[in-house]
Design a protein around this motif. Structure first.
Motif, short mmCIF file in Angstrom:
data_model
loop_
_atom_site.label_atom_id
_atom_site.label_comp_id
_atom_site.label_asym_id
_atom_site.label_seq_id
_atom_site.Cartn_x
_atom_site.Cartn_y
_atom_site.Cartn_z
N PRO A 231 1.10 -0.73 -0.04
CA PRO A 231 -0.57 0.09 0.24
C PRO A 231 0.63 0.71 -0.05
N THR A 232 1.84 1.10 1.27
CA THR A 232 2.96 2.34 0.75
C THR A 232 2.83 2.81 -0.68
N ARG A 233 3.85 1.47 -1.25
CA ARG A 233 4.29 1.97 -3.06
C ARG A 233 3.06 2.19 -3.57
N ILE A 234 1.95 1.89 -4.06
CA ILE A 234 1.18 2.31 -4.53
C ILE A 234 0.56 3.52 -4.07
N LYS A 235 0.75 4.11 -2.76
CA LYS A 235 0.19 5.34 -2.18
C LYS A 235 1.54 6.25 -3.12
N ALA A 236 2.48 6.10 -3.28
CA ALA A 236 3.74 7.18 -3.34
C ALA A 236 3.28 7.04 -5.02
N ALA A 237 2.54 5.82 -5.90
CA ALA A 237 2.29 5.84 -7.34
C ALA A 237 1.19 6.76 -7.68
N VAL A 238 0.34 6.51 -6.32
CA VAL A 238 -0.87 7.98 -7.02
C VAL A 238 -0.64 8.87 -6.09
N THR B 72 -6.67 -1.26 -6.60
CA THR B 72 -5.88 -2.30 -6.61
C THR B 72 -5.93 -2.41 -4.95
N LEU B 73 -6.22 -1.65 -4.19
CA LEU B 73 -5.89 -1.65 -3.00
C LEU B 73 -7.48 -2.24 -2.56
N SER B 74 -7.30 -3.06 -1.00
CA SER B 74 -8.30 -3.10 -0.48
C SER B 74 -8.95 -2.21 -0.03
N PRO B 75 -10.31 -2.70 0.61
CA PRO B 75 -11.67 -1.38 1.38
C PRO B 75 -11.05 -0.89 1.92
N ALA B 76 -9.98 -1.94 3.01
CA ALA B 76 -9.65 -1.71 4.22
C ALA B 76 -8.31 -0.71 4.34
N GLU B 77 -7.49 -0.96 2.85
CA GLU B 77 -6.28 -0.18 2.95
C GLU B 77 -6.89 0.99 2.44
#
Length: 345
Positions: free
Chosen positions: A46-53, A199-204
């Protein structure tokens, strides 16, 4: 023994290429089957996805400010073009009137100018009356010459106006092309960001979207309203507090939604101060101040390209419109790379 051949991959194009590149940047999982074994790359965190977003949102904001600038220029070009066309129409009406007057003078002179003046005097039954008429004809000739000069001047001026209008139309066409290009870029970046979020889960995803949103409510302590250096700055800060919780919409200037420069423009407009539309013009709309001397109401800018702006409220905090999905909120100015600050009034 069977021969295992790796299937040929088709190259990505368009939006698919952008999304694939972004997922690669985030360390996204792309199943890669190795000969003799089945080994999948680790799932992106999730941290990497957040960085990309965040990177995609930043790219979208850069394109948004370019869109805002092109829109402002297109509006100005359209206004100028309409004014030039209106003025050309008025000048053409006056030219037609001048041509009509010139035609009347030419016809009158033709009717009286068929004989030599000496012959006309000899044949005249009233020499005194002839001399009076001759004086009138001379005056009419002088007037005709002046009218000819006037018509020539008007023709030149109208031609110049039409050239200016043609140039303004070309500028307007170019600005509209820029608008389309920047709008396409914004939409593409936002769509790619949404694909990553999906691509993240609802909680993430819930946790990601809550980051920084705790102080987006209107009941947050009102820093800056009593510390502002003057009444106008206090009014701008008060407006920004009133916008807390309103959604980010790219290209919006209020009252129900804002982008980053739209919020700061609206805040200072409420205080009677007109700011330009974009971050890269707002940074030059006042006196530059060092970070150590920030005061409530100052505009604070971020990133090397000056693509984001917020309104400083004191204590190292600002109110800003972050990005789609994140409403107007209070945030530390340390959250982004600081680029400069401007004191408007």
């Amino acid at each position: 023994m069977a021969v295992h051949r790796k299937p040929r991959q088709r190259p990505h194009t368009g939006s698919a290429a952008r999304t694939a590149a972004t997922l690669a940047f985030a360390g996204a999982a792309t199943a890669a089957v190795l000969p003799g074994s089945a080994h999948a790359e680790p799932q992106p965190t999730p941290t990497r996805i957040k960085a990309a977003v965040d990177r995609l949102y930043h790219d979208a904001e850069v394109a948004t400010e370019q869109y805002n600038g092109a829109k402002e220029e297109a509006t100005a070009a359209a206004k100028s073009l309409n004014a030039l066309r209106d003025e050309a129409a008025r000048r053409t009406e006056r030219l037609n009137a001048s041509r009509k007057a010139l035609g009347s003078l030419a016809a009158a002179e033709y009717r009286t100018g068929g004989l030599d003046p000496a012959v006309q005097l000899a044949l005249s039954s009233d020499p005194d009356q002839y001399l009076q008429r001759a004086s009138y004809v001379e005056w009419a000739s002088d007037r005709q010459a002046a009218e000819v000069s006037n018509v020539q001047r008007q023709v030149t001026e109208i031609a110049q106006l039409r050239t200016e209008a043609k140039n303004e139309l070309a500028a307007l066409t170019a600005r509209r092309a820029d608008l389309k290009k920047h709008r396409t870029t914004v939409r593409a970046r936002l769509a790619d960001a949404q694909k990553l979020l999906d691509t993240l889960s609802p909680a993430e995803r819930s946790g990601f979207e809550r980051v920084g949103a705790a102080r987006a409510d209107r009941s947050a302590p009102r820093l800056g309203t009593t510390q502002a250096p003057n009444a106008r700055a206090a009014e701008a800060v008060a407006f920004a507090y009133g916008a807390l919780g309103k959604p980010y919409v790219w290209g919006a200037t209020g009252p129900s939604s804002f982008d980053c420069s739209g919020l700061t423009q609206a805040a200072w407009r409420s205080a009677g101060v007109s700011l330009p539309r974009t971050t890269y013009t707002q940074i030059n709309a006042g006196r530059h101040v060092p970070r150590s001397e920030l005061a409530p109401g100052d505009l604070v800018f971020f990133y090397s390209g000056v693509s984001h702006v917020g309104l400083y409220i004191g204590d190292g905090q600002m109110i800003h419109a972050p990005h789609p999905g994140a409403p107007v909120r209070i945030a530390p100015i340390d959250n982004m790379p600081f680029a400069g600050a401007t004191r408007v009034a």
